[in-house]
Write a protein that holds these residues in place. Structure first.
Motif, PDB file in Angstrom:
ATOM      1  N   VAL A  12      92.180  36.566 -42.110  1.00 46.70           N
ATOM      2  CA  VAL A  12      91.318  37.041 -41.958  1.00 46.70           C
ATOM      3  C   VAL A  12      90.771  37.048 -40.498  1.00 46.70           C
ATOM      4  N   VAL A  13      90.477  35.835 -40.000  1.00 46.74           N
ATOM      5  CA  VAL A  13      89.758  35.545 -39.025  1.00 46.74           C
ATOM      6  C   VAL A  13      90.984  35.896 -37.934  1.00 46.74           C
ATOM      7  N   GLY A  14      92.181  35.142 -37.856  1.00 50.29           N
ATOM      8  CA  GLY A  14      92.934  35.426 -36.968  1.00 50.29           C
ATOM      9  C   GLY A  14      93.054  34.562 -35.397  1.00 50.29           C
ATOM     10  N   VAL A  15      92.792  33.113 -36.857  1.00 52.24           N
ATOM     11  CA  VAL A  15      93.056  31.956 -36.627  1.00 52.24           C
ATOM     12  C   VAL A  15      94.470  31.325 -35.917  1.00 52.24           C
ATOM     13  N   ALA A  16      94.760  30.197 -36.010  1.00 53.35           N
ATOM     14  CA  ALA A  16      95.948  29.824 -35.492  1.00 53.35           C
ATOM     15  C   ALA A  16      96.657  28.177 -36.383  1.00 53.35           C
ATOM     16  N   GLU A  17      94.905  28.029 -36.325  1.00 52.83           N
ATOM     17  CA  GLU A  17      95.388  26.536 -36.877  1.00 52.83           C
ATOM     18  C   GLU A  17      95.222  26.036 -38.575  1.00 52.83           C
ATOM     19  N   PRO A  18      96.099  25.324 -39.405  1.00 55.26           N
ATOM     20  CA  PRO A  18      96.760  25.089 -40.342  1.00 55.26           C
ATOM     21  C   PRO A  18      95.649  25.065 -41.267  1.00 55.26           C
ATOM     22  N   ALA A  47      88.576  27.725 -30.734  1.00 60.37           N
ATOM     23  CA  ALA A  47      89.305  28.030 -31.304  1.00 60.37           C
ATOM     24  C   ALA A  47      89.326  29.809 -32.121  1.00 60.37           C
ATOM     25  N   LEU A  48      87.884  29.696 -32.248  1.00 58.89           N
ATOM     26  CA  LEU A  48      87.296  31.558 -32.012  1.00 58.89           C
ATOM     27  C   LEU A  48      87.711  32.503 -30.548  1.00 58.89           C
ATOM     28  N   SER A  49      87.538  31.740 -29.493  1.00 63.36           N
ATOM     29  CA  SER A  49      87.727  32.068 -28.637  1.00 63.36           C
ATOM     30  C   SER A  49      89.110  33.562 -28.480  1.00 63.36           C
ATOM     31  N   ARG A  50      90.434  31.978 -28.929  1.00 60.39           N
ATOM     32  CA  ARG A  50      91.324  32.838 -29.382  1.00 60.39           C
ATOM     33  C   ARG A  50      91.388  34.289 -30.505  1.00 60.39           C
ATOM     34  N   ALA A  51      90.609  33.434 -31.594  1.00 61.54           N
ATOM     35  CA  ALA A  51      90.796  34.697 -32.704  1.00 61.54           C
ATOM     36  C   ALA A  51      90.764  36.225 -32.320  1.00 61.54           C
ATOM     37  N   THR A  52      91.651  37.115 -32.919  1.00 61.15           N
ATOM     38  CA  THR A  52      91.453  38.463 -33.058  1.00 61.15           C
ATOM     39  C   THR A  52      90.123  38.993 -34.117  1.00 61.15           C
ATOM     40  N   ALA A  53      89.659  38.171 -35.309  1.00 64.72           N
ATOM     41  CA  ALA A  53      88.849  39.177 -35.477  1.00 64.72           C
ATOM     42  C   ALA A  53      87.486  39.110 -34.665  1.00 64.72           C
ATOM     43  N   PRO A  54      87.271  38.058 -34.593  1.00 66.19           N
ATOM     44  CA  PRO A  54      85.859  37.915 -33.150  1.00 66.19           C
ATOM     45  C   PRO A  54      86.125  39.172 -31.828  1.00 66.19           C
ATOM     46  N   LYS A  55      87.108  39.482 -31.836  1.00 66.24           N
ATOM     47  CA  LYS A  55      87.449  40.108 -30.359  1.00 66.24           C
ATOM     48  C   LYS A  55      86.804  41.833 -30.335  1.00 66.24           C
ATOM     49  N   ALA A  56      86.551  41.822 -31.951  1.00 66.47           N
ATOM     50  CA  ALA A  56      85.994  43.557 -32.229  1.00 66.47           C
ATOM     51  C   ALA A  56      84.582  43.866 -32.114  1.00 66.47           C
TER      52      ALA A  56
END
Length: 390
Positions: free
Chosen positions: A131-137, A174-183
């Motif tokens: 949902v957030v678009g992060v890569a961490e397990p 991690a959130l600086s690389r995530a997809t959801a925050p970019k919008a």
């Protein structure tokens, strides 16, 4: 309410406890009680030196929109609510099913078969990463969530503050690389800080409480042969209705905090500006150690869902789960702060219940199956051992 006073001052916790559900709705939906509990807790429980040393951490938590009130809260919540719409959550169903099947594979391969790390943490962590678009397990995400929850529950602990600060740095990166925050807004440093805090809060909110619900669902269904039979037979609505019962029996979050905005009287008690208030989400005061309402008893009937959740169709009233008034329960909060992730949590639990029953129809609880965690805020299992019957 089995003798529990509707409103009482707790000397040990040094705060008011609201136990009556009607009074709880009033407090959760009234401008005389504000949501900025972190700010008040920083003042009460952290030394001046600690607040200065960990200013970056406290500012990060202040920006979580659950700590704001209308109209700011409404404005900050609206874009998140659009992202977490019913149509989006419904669209996640095939992905949640795939994730669940993979986690059940991991459970089958693990020795001993521990539902919490393999399934409850695995599903909730992998879904929120998507949902957030992060890569961490999942194990990293849950470590973050548990570290923050420890600090939030005991802000006077300098060691908890130190670990929470490290977690904040890792989450922010991690959130600086995530997809959801970019919008979301990124134009100014203030925009970026608010966006990062918003998605950190969303990530945090979808981990520990959802994992708790998933583990409790497996624990409870294996202890109720009649319901287990209904779920194994794939009776329509059985899984969704049982999830609703588990939510009321063992709500993952025991209470919500509020701060008295001004001197006032409520239920015959004089409350002072700045007093902390714990609003019980169970209608029975604080919870017992095993996750059941203090002085209460579990909800014990009903397998047919009523209209309520826009995704699963599960009823949101106590009456829908058997024996209640039919009013909306408080497990996900009430009013403008009602949990934006409630449909997703319900979906994950119902999918798990159906897939677990289909995969392991002869499963049963192992001896000394449940190991409860010590967290004062969350009702959560550290371990849940099962015999898969295969």
């Amino acid at each position: 309410m089995n003798g529990t006073p509707p409103l009482a001052w707790d000397e040990g916790l040094e705060c008011w406890v609201v136990a009556d559900p009607r009074l709880a709705r009033q407090v959760l939906n009234h401008p005389g009680f504000t949501s900025g509990t972190f700010e008040r807790s920083f003042q009460l429980y952290m030394t001046d030196a600690a607040r200065e040393e960990y200013r970056e951490l406290t500012e990060f938590l202040r920006l979580w929109f659950v700590q704001t009130d209308s109209p700011e809260h409404t404005a900050l919540r609206r874009p998140v609510q659009r992202v977490m719409s019913a149509s989006y959550v419904r669209s996640l169903t095939p992905h949640v099913e795939e994730i669940t099947d993979a986690c059940l594979d991991a459970l089958a391969a693990a020795v001993p078969h521990d539902v919490v790390p393999a399934v409850a943490d695995g599903i909730s962590g992998t879904v929120m990463a998507h949902v957030v678009g992060v890569a961490e397990p999942p194990e990293v995400l849950h470590r973050w969530a548990r570290t923050l929850s420890l600090f939030i529950g005991a802000m006077y602990r300098r060691d908890y503050a130190r670990e929470a600060h490290h977690t904040m740095v890792e989450m922010t990166e991690a959130l600086s690389r995530a997809t959801a925050p970019k919008a979301f807004p990124q134009e100014t440093p203030e925009d970026r800080a608010r966006t990062t805090a918003t998605w950190a809060m969303n990530l945090f909110g979808g981990l520990e409480t959802t994992s708790s619900l998933l583990a409790s669902t497996v624990l409870d269904v294996l202890g109720e042969p009649t319901v287990w039979d209904a779920v194994r037979e794939q009776r329509p609505g059985a899984a969704e209705a049982f999830v609703e019962r588990v939510l009321q029996r063992r709500p993952p979050l025991r209470h919500l905090g509020r701060v008295v905005a001004h001197d006032q009287e409520l239920a015959g008690k004089r409350m002072k500006r700045g007093d902390l208030v714990l609003v019980s989400l169970t209608g029975e005061g604080l919870l017992a150690d095993d996750g059941t309402p203090a002085g209460g008893s579990p909800v014990t009937d009903g397998t047919t869902p009523a209209a309520g959740c826009p995704v699963t169709g599960a009823g949101v009233g106590a009456g829908a789960a058997g024996g209640g008034s039919g009013e909306q329960h408080l497990v996900f909060g009430f009013g403008p702060h009602y949990c934006v992730g409630a449909p997703l949590a319900r979906l994950e639990a119902a999918v798990l219940l159906r897939r677990f029953a289909a995969r392991f129809p002869d499963a049963r609880l192992a001896g000394e199956a449940a190991v409860w965690g010590p967290n004062l805020s969350y009702v959560g299992l550290d371990h849940l051992y099962v015999d898969l019957g295969v």
